[in-house]
Design an enzyme around this catalytic site. Sequence first.
Site, short mmCIF file in Angstrom:
data_model
loop_
_atom_site.label_atom_id
_atom_site.label_comp_id
_atom_site.label_asym_id
_atom_site.label_seq_id
_atom_site.Cartn_x
_atom_site.Cartn_y
_atom_site.Cartn_z
CB CYS A 130 -0.96 0.00 1.18
SG CYS A 130 -2.04 -1.41 1.16
CG HIS A 267 -3.16 3.30 2.26
ND1 HIS A 267 -3.69 2.98 1.02
CD2 HIS A 267 -3.22 2.16 3.00
CE1 HIS A 267 -4.04 1.71 1.03
NE2 HIS A 267 -3.77 1.19 2.22
CG ASN A 297 -6.66 -0.85 1.57
OD1 ASN A 297 -5.99 -0.46 0.62
ND2 ASN A 297 -6.13 -1.28 2.70
N1 ACO Z 1 -18.59 -8.16 10.19
C1 ACO Z 1 -19.04 -8.36 11.45
N2 ACO Z 1 -18.22 -8.63 12.48
C2 ACO Z 1 -16.90 -8.74 12.22
C3 ACO Z 1 -16.38 -8.55 10.92
C4 ACO Z 1 -17.29 -8.28 9.89
N3 ACO Z 1 -16.89 -8.07 8.60
N4 ACO Z 1 -15.04 -8.73 10.98
C5 ACO Z 1 -14.73 -8.98 12.25
N5 ACO Z 1 -15.86 -9.00 13.01
C6 ACO Z 1 -15.96 -9.26 14.45
C7 ACO Z 1 -14.87 -10.18 14.97
O1 ACO Z 1 -15.22 -11.51 14.76
C8 ACO Z 1 -14.83 -9.80 16.43
O2 ACO Z 1 -15.90 -10.43 17.06
P1 ACO Z 1 -15.74 -11.01 18.57
O3 ACO Z 1 -15.47 -9.78 19.42
O4 ACO Z 1 -17.04 -11.64 18.81
O5 ACO Z 1 -14.57 -11.94 18.52
C9 ACO Z 1 -15.10 -8.31 16.40
O6 ACO Z 1 -15.74 -8.02 15.15
C10 ACO Z 1 -13.85 -7.46 16.54
O7 ACO Z 1 -12.88 -7.93 15.60
P2 ACO Z 1 -11.49 -7.24 15.47
O8 ACO Z 1 -10.67 -7.94 14.42
O9 ACO Z 1 -10.89 -7.08 16.84
O10 ACO Z 1 -11.94 -5.80 14.92
P3 ACO Z 1 -11.17 -4.44 14.87
O11 ACO Z 1 -11.87 -3.42 15.65
O12 ACO Z 1 -9.69 -4.62 15.09
O13 ACO Z 1 -11.38 -4.03 13.34
C11 ACO Z 1 -10.17 -3.92 11.28
C12 ACO Z 1 -10.83 -4.82 12.32
C13 ACO Z 1 -11.23 -3.07 10.64
C14 ACO Z 1 -9.52 -4.82 10.24
C15 ACO Z 1 -9.13 -3.02 11.96
O14 ACO Z 1 -8.28 -3.77 12.78
C16 ACO Z 1 -8.29 -2.26 10.96
O15 ACO Z 1 -8.78 -1.45 10.21
N6 ACO Z 1 -6.98 -2.48 10.94
C17 ACO Z 1 -6.11 -1.79 10.02
C18 ACO Z 1 -6.18 -2.42 8.69
C19 ACO Z 1 -5.46 -1.59 7.68
O16 ACO Z 1 -5.43 -0.40 7.76
N7 ACO Z 1 -4.86 -2.24 6.72
C20 ACO Z 1 -4.23 -1.40 5.74
C21 ACO Z 1 -2.90 -1.75 5.40
S1 ACO Z 1 -3.16 -2.04 3.78
C22 ACO Z 1 -2.05 -2.99 2.96
O17 ACO Z 1 -0.84 -2.82 3.06
C23 ACO Z 1 -2.60 -4.10 2.07
#
Ligand code: ACO
Length: 340
Positions: A130, A267, A297
């Site tokens: 990214c 990004h 993304n």
């Molecule tokens: N729909 C519903 N529930 C979901 C979903 C979904 N799509 N995905 C996860 N959940 C649930 C999980 O199962 C979990 O449930 P639980 O509490 O019952 O176990 C809960 O939501 C929380 O899950 P987390 O993974 O802890 O969620 P988080 O708040 O961390 O959000 C996310 C996840 C959005 C991926 C976040 O961590 C994030 O944005 N991270 C950064 C990602 C990023 O910026 N990547 C870019 C780099 S890009 C590159 O180089 C390719």
Amino acid sequence: MKRYSRITGTGSALPERRLTNADMVTLLAQRGIETSDDWIVERTGIRARHYAADGVNASDLAFTACRNALAAAGCRTADIDLIIVATSTPDMVFPSTAAILQHKLTEAALADGDVAGAKGCPAFDLQAVCSGFVYALTVADAMIQSGAAHRALVVGAEVFSRILDFNDRTTCVLFGDGAGAVVLEACEHDGSGPGILSSDLHADGQHVGILCVPGTVSNGSILGDPLLKMDGQAVFKLAVGVLEEAARAALAKAGKTEADIDWLIPHQANIRIMQSTARKLKLPMDKVVVTVDQHGNTSAASIPLALDHAVRAGHIRPGQQVMLEGVGGGFTWGAVFLRM
Ligand code: ACO
């Protein structure tokens, strides 16, 4: 007088197929997996993304983005003497997507009745996930400043829909396909004109495992998992820290402060990361270009896509100063500060 490289045209491309969060709910339900518009919007800010049709590759999206950028710059394919494509989803293992793109651009230029295309100019891919576009822009800028190139096409193009694990609801809802391109051209002035003013790039390979596609082609088959894996929380924590640092380092190199930023184009991964970066840089959100809601993304394509949308909407204007910021797998990160 000093030699600079300036953006003279921007272009982008999005596949026709648009999936809203409601479409993702339906798609995942077919696999017995639950998600919701509320969860996706609240955690990421994403409302829709685009997926390329079967047979449409990164080079096809790059081609359209480049044709639009060339038209905006008012130049011909034959005027280009360097092509860099930032991508993690290349058409093939090799040759490079840039070489394939060069051929497509040349064929189209000849079909238009041009006497020459971009045949013969250096063309290569750059892999920094990214952060790829800020890396590519920095490399093209260095080549232009050194005199090795005069007018470059710098492209970010991705088909991330091909490497998503649709059994992993935490990652598959985040990504989309698209491409963005700029024409970057040499110019000379005393520092008060348009051009790239500074850049700051980094990588830290100890974090390889938090965001990767571990599979590879080996002995005629795929060795390891060819789908995207991400530790979202680890990526989130690292991203908010390094994005502030990179912006501050680029500002310092240019002898500028946060007050000199007219537009921030981070990004487009997650609205919460963007809000946090803006807060740390003391920038109101109306100075931040946001397209993650509509594109998801798109990895290396996200910054040039957002730039093109903001330029075409008339938001970013000549003379304004823009901070571009990438962060992604590697772990890689970086910033480019420029004047339009
Ligand atoms: N729909 C519903 N529930 C979901 C979903 C979904 N799509 N995905 C996860 N959940 C649930 C999980 O199962 C979990 O449930 P639980 O509490 O019952 O176990 C809960 O939501 C929380 O899950 P987390 O993974 O802890 O969620 P988080 O708040 O961390 O959000 C996310 C996840 C959005 C991926 C976040 O961590 C994030 O944005 N991270 C950064 C990602 C990023 O910026 N990547 C870019 C780099 S890009 C590159 O180089 C390719």
